[in-house]
Write an enzyme that holds these catalytic residues in place. Structure first.
Site, PDB file in Angstrom:
ATOM      1  N   LYS A  80      29.429  25.449  43.487  1.00 46.61           N
ATOM      2  CA  LYS A  80      30.780  25.596  42.937  1.00 46.61           C
ATOM      3  C   LYS A  80      31.640  24.449  43.464  1.00 46.61           C
ATOM      4  O   LYS A  80      31.489  24.037  44.623  1.00 46.61           O
ATOM      5  CB  LYS A  80      31.345  26.960  43.370  1.00 46.61           C
ATOM      6  CG  LYS A  80      32.690  27.318  42.759  1.00 46.61           C
ATOM      7  CD  LYS A  80      33.075  28.752  43.123  1.00 46.61           C
ATOM      8  CE  LYS A  80      34.392  29.188  42.516  1.00 46.61           C
ATOM      9  NZ  LYS A  80      34.709  30.615  42.779  1.00 46.61           N
ATOM     10  N   SER A 155      35.719  33.555  38.795  1.00 45.49           N
ATOM     11  CA  SER A 155      36.017  32.146  38.717  1.00 45.49           C
ATOM     12  C   SER A 155      34.791  31.230  38.850  1.00 45.49           C
ATOM     13  O   SER A 155      34.886  30.054  38.511  1.00 45.49           O
ATOM     14  CB  SER A 155      37.021  31.773  39.808  1.00 45.49           C
ATOM     15  OG  SER A 155      36.468  31.958  41.090  1.00 45.49           O
ATOM     16  N   SER A 179      34.547  37.047  41.932  1.00 41.41           N
ATOM     17  CA  SER A 179      34.195  35.785  41.263  1.00 41.41           C
ATOM     18  C   SER A 179      32.732  35.397  41.282  1.00 41.41           C
ATOM     19  O   SER A 179      32.352  34.419  40.646  1.00 41.41           O
ATOM     20  CB  SER A 179      35.001  34.645  41.865  1.00 41.41           C
ATOM     21  OG  SER A 179      36.270  34.629  41.265  1.00 41.41           O
TER      22      SER A 179
HETATM   23  N1  GLN Z   1      39.723  37.160  39.371  1.00 43.61           N
HETATM   24  C1  GLN Z   1      40.230  37.337  40.689  1.00 43.61           C
HETATM   25  C2  GLN Z   1      41.445  36.452  40.881  1.00 43.61           C
HETATM   26  O1  GLN Z   1      41.820  35.842  39.967  1.00 43.61           O
HETATM   27  C3  GLN Z   1      39.169  37.016  41.704  1.00 43.61           C
HETATM   28  C4  GLN Z   1      38.908  35.569  41.813  1.00 43.61           C
HETATM   29  C5  GLN Z   1      37.894  35.265  42.853  1.00 43.61           C
HETATM   30  O2  GLN Z   1      37.133  36.118  43.285  1.00 43.61           O
HETATM   31  N2  GLN Z   1      37.930  34.027  43.286  1.00 43.61           N
HETATM   32  O3  GLN Z   1      42.002  36.374  41.915  1.00 43.61           O
END
Ligand code: GLN
Length: 503
Positions: A80, A155, A179
């Site tokens: 990532k 994400s 994510s």
């Molecule tokens: N979708 C969640 C957020 O927007 C989690 C994102 C994540 O785990 N990085 O914060």
């Protein structure tokens, strides 16, 4: 001749060690697959052919010299783009860091490389990991390999899509509120968020420091267990004060029977608004798979879980606000030119360097931490956090793991969710686990009966019982492989014209 995307990480490492194929052949097969599939998938922000070929060559030379190879020898891996890797940029999919060269290599990345993995590049993500669809990347969208009109989740959407499309065998993502597990579910691959503290975050750009955790994606549970061994195997990382020793071999009990072990279900969670019938049916299928193997199912209660999203969207933005304050246009990244004062430069650098969601999160954090508001929101959110953590402790007195969906629905279309709070609800099943700091894993169940798109089960477990999560995940995979549940799980996603990646 096999296609490399048909090989698991375990098979690749064994084949490279035995000399059936070289790490260089594997790296080239992955590069070939990237050439063929990236135009449709766009999982990567940057590929790293030079680094990949050099690492593969080093692995092959090691073998030629009779040295022992690591457990991920020759395995093509994506990282990532919030993880530092010297020789690549680390952009967090943000204009703010568009030209930022990694100055060191993150511990998690280094451990994968030390185990013999071949670095294929940096995967797309939501900007600074804010989001559930990878649509907030400042650079481009990533398409779900199962249906390129749909999101891969987020994400860590690029990491999930790169594995699902067979471009790479393993990838790493980060999970602050879901994510890893949510995109794994939408792309039909296995994705694990280990217990908070199991994997070092040193060199991973911080979002919510009390919630962030790094973990692997793979097409098979065994591959994820292999990656977990690489990530935690050499013990705690002195560079991350939250990292803990986790002296466990994740492969050791992988195939243990689950007979007599106890799976919790939370009936109230199966009735939440937004959960689709096909996901419900799939979870019922997963429950049956586990029962058929002798597991006992009990109902457990998580009385405060309905408040998890609210608590998270107080705690996470506050932490993000403080972590992202360093991007001031002076020390890092994007710098607005032609400003007459420092204040103007900071303000315009931030205004133009960050995208909409990144600004929303930081403004929310700034507001929530301001005097007067702190007591109204931040403090109660931390109290809710304690309650949720305690709920899990109580639940795990009655069961070994909890079974629930990973995501309320299958992959949605680009632009379909435009209301941020609706997007936040994508993580309704994953967030509580980050709040409690426990481990969780998404396991593919096959394709949903209505949408024909991947559906997954999520297993959650007590802190530092991540190995047992893998044992239960493997049990589900066994059942899915055997045709129970919804059908065969974790295939390489659909046909690509001119597939590429021949060995
Ligand atoms: N979708 C969640 C957020 O927007 C989690 C994102 C994540 O785990 N990085 O914060």
């Amino acid at each position: 001749m096999a296609n490399f995307d048909e090989l698991s990480a375990a098979q690749i490492a064994a084949g490279v060690t035995a000399g059936d194929f070289s790490a260089t052949e594997l790296a080239k097969a992955s590069l070939d697959a990237l050439d063929q599939r990236e135009p449709q998938v766009q999982a990567f922000l940057q590929t790293s052919a030079d680094l990949a070929l050099a690492a593969a060559e080093a692995t092959d030379q090691k073998r030629a010299a009779g040295e022992e190879l690591g457990p991920l020898a020759g395995v093509p891996v994506a990282f990532k783009d919030n993880m530092h890797l010297v020789g690549t940029r680390t952009t967090c999919a943000s204009r703010m860091l568009e030209n930022y060269d990694s100055t060191f290599t993150a511990t998690c990345v280094q451990r994968m490389l030390d185990a013999g993995a071949t670095p294929m590049g940096k995967a797309n993500m939501d900007e600074f990991a804010f989001g559930s669809s990878t649509e907030s990347s400042a650079f481009h969208r990533t398409n779900n390999p199962w249906d390129t009109d749909r999101v891969p989740g987020g994400s860590s959407g690029g990491s999930a899509a790169a594995v699902a499309s067979g471009e790479v065998t393993l990838s790493l993502g980060s999970d602050t509120g879901g994510s890893i597990r949510q995109p794994a579910s939408l792309c039909g691959v296995v994705g694990m968020k280990p217990t908070y503290g199991a994997v070092s975050r040193y060199g991973v750009v911080a979002f919510g420091s009390s919630l962030d955790q790094v973990g692997p994606f793979g097409r098979r549970v065994e591959d994820v267990a292999l990656a977990m061994n690489a990530l935690v195997g050499s013990g705690r990382d002195p560079y991350d004060s939250t990292s803990q020793d986790c002296p466990v071999d994740f492969l050791e009990h992988l195939d243990d029977p689950i007979e007599g072990r106890i799976v919790g279900i939370v009936p109230q969670l199966m009735e939440v608004e937004g959960l689709t019938d096909e996901v419900k049916a799939a979870i019922a299928g997963a429950r049956k798979v586990l029962e058929d193997q002798g597991a006992k199912v009990v109902e457990v209660d998580l009385p405060n879980i309905a408040s998890a999203i609210a608590a998270y969207y107080v705690i996470a933005p506050c932490e993000a606000f403080s972590n992202l304050a360093r991007f001031d246009g002076v020390r890092y990244g994007y710098q607005e030119e032609g400003c007459s004062t420092l204040a103007e430069q900071t303000s315009l650098s931030r205004a133009h360097g960050f995208g909409e969601e990144a600004k929303r999160r930081q403004m929310l954090g700034a507001y929530l931490l301001s005097s007067g508001t702190y007591d109204k929101y931040y403090y109660p959110a931390q109290q809710v956090r304690t309650l949720i953590t305690q709920d899990y402790v109580n639940a795990y007195k009655q069961c070994d793991v909890i079974l629930m969906p990973a995501a309320p629905r299958t992959a949605f279309k680009f632009g379909e969710i435009s209301d941020p709070t609706q997007m936040y609800a994508s993580d309704m099943f994953t967030i509580s686990n980050n709040i409690a700091g426990n481990g969780g894993i998404s396991v593919p169940l096959g394709l949903g009966k209505d949408s024909g798109l991947p559906v997954s089960a999520q297993l959650q477990g007590p802190a530092f019982k991540d190995r047992s999560l893998l044992t239960f995940a493997r049990a589900i995979e066994r059942g899915v492989d055997a045709g129970s549940g919804l059908g065969k799980g974790a295939p390489v996603a659909p046909d690509f014209a001119g597939r590429g990646g021949e060995l």
